[in-house]
Enzyme design. Structure first.
Site, mmCIF file in Angstrom:
data_model
loop_
_atom_site.group_PDB
_atom_site.id
_atom_site.type_symbol
_atom_site.label_atom_id
_atom_site.label_comp_id
_atom_site.label_asym_id
_atom_site.label_seq_id
_atom_site.Cartn_x
_atom_site.Cartn_y
_atom_site.Cartn_z
ATOM 1 N N GLY A 1 0.827 -1.209 0.000
ATOM 2 C CA GLY A 1 0.000 0.000 0.000
ATOM 3 C C GLY A 1 0.860 1.258 0.000
ATOM 4 O O GLY A 1 2.076 1.208 -0.257
ATOM 5 N N LYS B 1 0.889 -10.561 -0.382
ATOM 6 C CA LYS B 1 0.216 -11.856 -0.520
ATOM 7 C C LYS B 1 -0.770 -11.889 -1.686
ATOM 8 O O LYS B 1 -1.293 -12.941 -2.013
ATOM 9 C CB LYS B 1 -0.451 -12.249 0.798
ATOM 10 C CG LYS B 1 -1.782 -11.676 1.113
ATOM 11 C CD LYS B 1 -2.275 -12.308 2.420
ATOM 12 C CE LYS B 1 -3.687 -11.981 2.728
ATOM 13 N NZ LYS B 1 -4.141 -12.370 4.034
ATOM 14 N N SER C 1 -5.161 1.128 0.409
ATOM 15 C CA SER C 1 -4.728 2.415 -0.155
ATOM 16 C C SER C 1 -5.259 2.571 -1.573
ATOM 17 O O SER C 1 -5.757 3.627 -1.957
ATOM 18 C CB SER C 1 -3.201 2.505 -0.221
ATOM 19 O OG SER C 1 -2.627 2.243 1.012
ATOM 20 N N ALA D 1 -8.765 3.620 -1.679
ATOM 21 C CA ALA D 1 -9.166 4.838 -0.959
ATOM 22 C C ALA D 1 -9.815 5.825 -1.922
ATOM 23 O O ALA D 1 -9.269 6.128 -2.978
ATOM 24 C CB ALA D 1 -7.954 5.467 -0.287
ATOM 25 N N GLN D 2 -10.984 6.298 -1.541
ATOM 26 C CA GLN D 2 -11.736 7.191 -2.424
ATOM 27 C C GLN D 2 -11.589 8.649 -2.011
ATOM 28 O O GLN D 2 -11.252 9.519 -2.802
ATOM 29 C CB GLN D 2 -13.220 6.811 -2.398
ATOM 30 C CG GLN D 2 -13.517 5.436 -2.925
ATOM 31 C CD GLN D 2 -14.986 5.056 -2.787
ATOM 32 O OE1 GLN D 2 -15.774 5.755 -2.163
ATOM 33 N NE2 GLN D 2 -15.343 3.934 -3.376
ATOM 34 N N GLY D 3 -11.874 8.894 -0.728
ATOM 35 C CA GLY D 3 -12.031 10.274 -0.240
ATOM 36 C C GLY D 3 -10.848 11.155 -0.549
ATOM 37 O O GLY D 3 -10.958 12.160 -1.270
ATOM 38 N N ALA E 1 3.612 -13.825 3.891
ATOM 39 C CA ALA E 1 4.575 -13.883 5.002
ATOM 40 C C ALA E 1 3.890 -14.563 6.182
ATOM 41 O O ALA E 1 2.758 -14.216 6.525
ATOM 42 C CB ALA E 1 5.002 -12.474 5.384
ATOM 43 N N ARG F 1 -17.504 9.473 12.471
ATOM 44 C CA ARG F 1 -17.988 8.203 11.893
ATOM 45 C C ARG F 1 -18.760 7.319 12.846
ATOM 46 O O ARG F 1 -19.697 6.635 12.450
ATOM 47 C CB ARG F 1 -16.801 7.415 11.365
ATOM 48 C CG ARG F 1 -16.481 7.838 9.995
ATOM 49 C CD ARG F 1 -15.480 6.980 9.333
ATOM 50 N NE ARG F 1 -15.099 7.751 8.164
ATOM 51 C CZ ARG F 1 -13.989 7.605 7.499
ATOM 52 N NH1 ARG F 1 -13.129 6.692 7.871
ATOM 53 N NH2 ARG F 1 -13.742 8.348 6.457
ATOM 54 N N LEU G 1 -4.191 7.961 4.468
ATOM 55 C CA LEU G 1 -3.186 8.092 3.403
ATOM 56 C C LEU G 1 -2.077 9.034 3.868
ATOM 57 O O LEU G 1 -0.901 8.831 3.583
ATOM 58 C CB LEU G 1 -3.822 8.600 2.105
ATOM 59 C CG LEU G 1 -4.791 7.645 1.389
ATOM 60 C CD1 LEU G 1 -5.277 8.254 0.075
ATOM 61 C CD2 LEU G 1 -4.187 6.281 1.123
HETATM 62 C C1 SIN Z 1 -14.093 7.737 2.617
HETATM 63 O O1 SIN Z 1 -13.785 8.115 1.495
HETATM 64 O O2 SIN Z 1 -15.198 7.874 3.102
HETATM 65 C C2 SIN Z 1 -13.059 7.018 3.423
HETATM 66 C C3 SIN Z 1 -11.942 7.894 3.743
HETATM 67 C C4 SIN Z 1 -11.240 7.418 4.952
HETATM 68 O O3 SIN Z 1 -11.489 6.350 5.455
HETATM 69 O O4 SIN Z 1 -10.420 8.186 5.445
#
Ligand code: SIN
Length: 528
Positions: free
Chosen positions: A13, A34, A42, A45-47, A153, A273, A371
């Site tokens: 990642g 693996k 990673s 990851a969208q946001g 691993a 969240r 990230l």
């Molecule tokens: C999201 O895009 O909602 C996830 C971003 C994150 O987990 O930081």
């Protein structure tokens, strides 16, 4: 077969690739993963990446938001490093040409996500930030970095002095032994031990289990974050619907399009969240369906191409402007205790990214700080190793004589159902006790012989190890803090302020500091 290298990185990642690209000008690097190189959280990851770039924003606000979301269960010095150093690391990356989305005036287009007080989320390709980042980092690797895919691993190797000097892996070509001066765990999280998750099915917490077996300190395993909005179709989670959708105007609603978050939290759909995930959990427990209403978002497909395709693939018609969603496991705050240079309690073993527990996320990670963590702590670990050099001269492996046979394990599906029930967003002590009684003991798992197992059996063992640590930690912390709600103790409790539940060598201890355990180890002085 033996492979000798300077630095071995397990995982592929953002943290792994950032470290590899910075190290490979100095040392030989081997990456072991693996699955395929792009099967990481990673990559999915969208946001985006939370970092301070606008005039009105300031690192102190980003730090404050991080602490508030994580309910003050942090290693504060590391939070400051993450935010301040992270701002510089991201600035450098932008200067190197990392292609973030920009406004017409050329300034980065900044998104907003839950519990952030300012627009500060850098994104790329709309909602393809992780993909663009991983491709950017991969493109920089040269032949000094060898990437070995589809190798799992399963055992860290320590020398007679207790330093980590390698790992055993299992793949299509059998068992391989890697020997290295520095071994870096960057294996990601453990979301896939739950039935509904945003993670790849391969995210089974292997790095934590490896480190635990080798005797490293593990902490914060009670804190699993549940994302409120996974695409929900046919009774199954089908991927993530980013919080950025709500940052752009999406609203949680029920089937009658009534707002869900009204009256629950002042930040409504952009509350932390655990608040949104809990609200949706309650609705669904009462038999109602839950959705994101996207009618306020113009040009949805252009802004969120990944989510649009995900919806299309799962027969969700965006013309209806309702995306069915439900909460699911997303990010583990706990992991292998590591300092700001990635160092664990075992010399020459490092942990970076989600597998690590540096105390930067507290009890509930702030959106898009992950990230940032990978890129920042990856760089710091690389810099430390460059500074230290490769000086190991003792590759005599300590044969640990782990001879116990495997205890009875559940199937993967059984374990996923059990943990989802006992250690979900809402937890009760009776279910947790029942769960822990059914699991093998921490000691039993520690001394099992793994050599003869195939990859599936190894993965199941790793999952049981992680589930066992999580269950013990969750029962022990008799309060609600951060990502989950304990029904018998629904508030923060004073006695749990600044208390870390740490596992090491089959023991569980409650400590006053994340790093107390390091002080009892041979390398403590070297670290602090
Ligand atoms: C999201 O895009 O909602 C996830 C971003 C994150 O987990 O930081």
């Amino acid at each position: 077969m033996d492979v000798m290298t300077d630095v071995l990185i397990i995982g592929s990642g953002i943290a792994a690739l950032q470290t590899a690209r910075l190290l490979e000008g100095h040392f030989q690097v081997q990456i072991v993963t693996k699955c395929s190189v792009k099967m990481s959280s990673s990559y999915r990851a969208q946001g985006g990446i939370a970092t301070v770039t606008s005039q009105e924003d300031h690192p102190k606000f980003h730090i404050a938001d991080t602490l508030t979301a994580g309910e003050y269960h942090h290693e504060k010095r590391n939070v400051e490093i993450l935010i301040k150093n992270g701002t510089e690391v991201m600035r450098d990356l932008l200067n190197e040409g990392f292609p973030v989305d920009r406004q017409v005036d050329g300034a980065p287009a900044l998104g907003l996500e839950g519990a952030h007080s300012y627009h500060r989320i850098l994104h790329a390709g709309g909602d393809r930030t992780g993909q663009v980042m991983i491709d950017f980092l991969l493109n920089q690797l040269t032949s000094n970095t060898v990437v070995n895919c589809y190798e799992m691993a399963y055992e860290l190797l320590l020398n007679k002095a207790g330093a980590c000097v390698g790992v055993l892996t299992k793949g299509a070509h059998g068992t391989k032994r890697y020997l290295a001066h520095h071994v870096i765990l960057a294996t990601g999280g453990a979301g896939a031990i739950y039935t509904s998750t945003s993670n790849f099915a391969t995210n089974t917490g292997d790095g934590i289990a490896l480190a635990y077996r080798a005797g490293a300190a593990i902490s914060d395993m009670e804190f699993m974050q549940f994302h409120p909005s996974l695409l929900w179709c046919g009774g199954q989670a089908k991927g993530l619907v980013s919080e950025a959708v709500r940052g752009a105007g999406g609203r949680f609603v029920d089937a009658l399009r009534q707002p869900i978050m009204k009256g629950i939290h002042e930040q409504l759909d952009l509350a932390p969240r655990h608040v949104t995930a809990h609200a949706l959990f309650n609705k669904r427990a009462a038999g109602q369906e839950t959705f994101i209403d996207i009618s306020n978002i113009e040009h949805f497909e252009k802004k969120f191409p990944t989510i649009a395709v995900l919806c299309y693939d799962n027969n969700v018609n965006l013309q209806d402007q309702l995306i069915p969603v439900a909460p699911g496991s997303h990010f583990l705050m706990g992991g292998v205790v590591a300092d700001d240079k990635g160092r664990t309690s075992i010399p020459n073993l490092y942990a970076i990214g989600e597998v690590a527990c540096t105390g930067v996320h507290g009890a509930n990670r702030l959106a898009s700080n992950s990230l940032l963590e990978g890129i920042t702590f990856g760089q710091r670990t690389a810099q430390y190793i460059i500074h230290t050099g490769c000086k190991q001269n003792n590759f005599l492996i300590d044969d640990k004589h782990q001879q116990q046979t495997m205890p009875l394990l559940f199937t993967k599906k059984q374990l996923q159902h059990m943990i989802s029930h006992a250690l979900g967003i809402v937890r009760n002590p009776i279910d947790m006790q029942h769960f822990v009684q059914q699991l093998p003991s921490m000691q039993e798992l520690l001394h099992v012989r793994l050599d003869g197992l195939n990859q599936q059996e190894l993965e199941l063992y790793m999952m049981h190890t992680v589930a066992t640590l999580m269950a013990h930690a969750a029962i022990t912390r008799t309060e609600t803090r951060g990502a989950h709600i304990r029904i018998d103790k629904p508030q923060n409790e004073n006695q749990w302020v600044n208390r870390w539940i740490i596992f090491q060598q089959g023991q569980m201890k409650v400590r006053n500091s994340l790093y107390e355990c390091h002080q009892t180890r041979g390398n403590a002085k070297a670290i602090f």
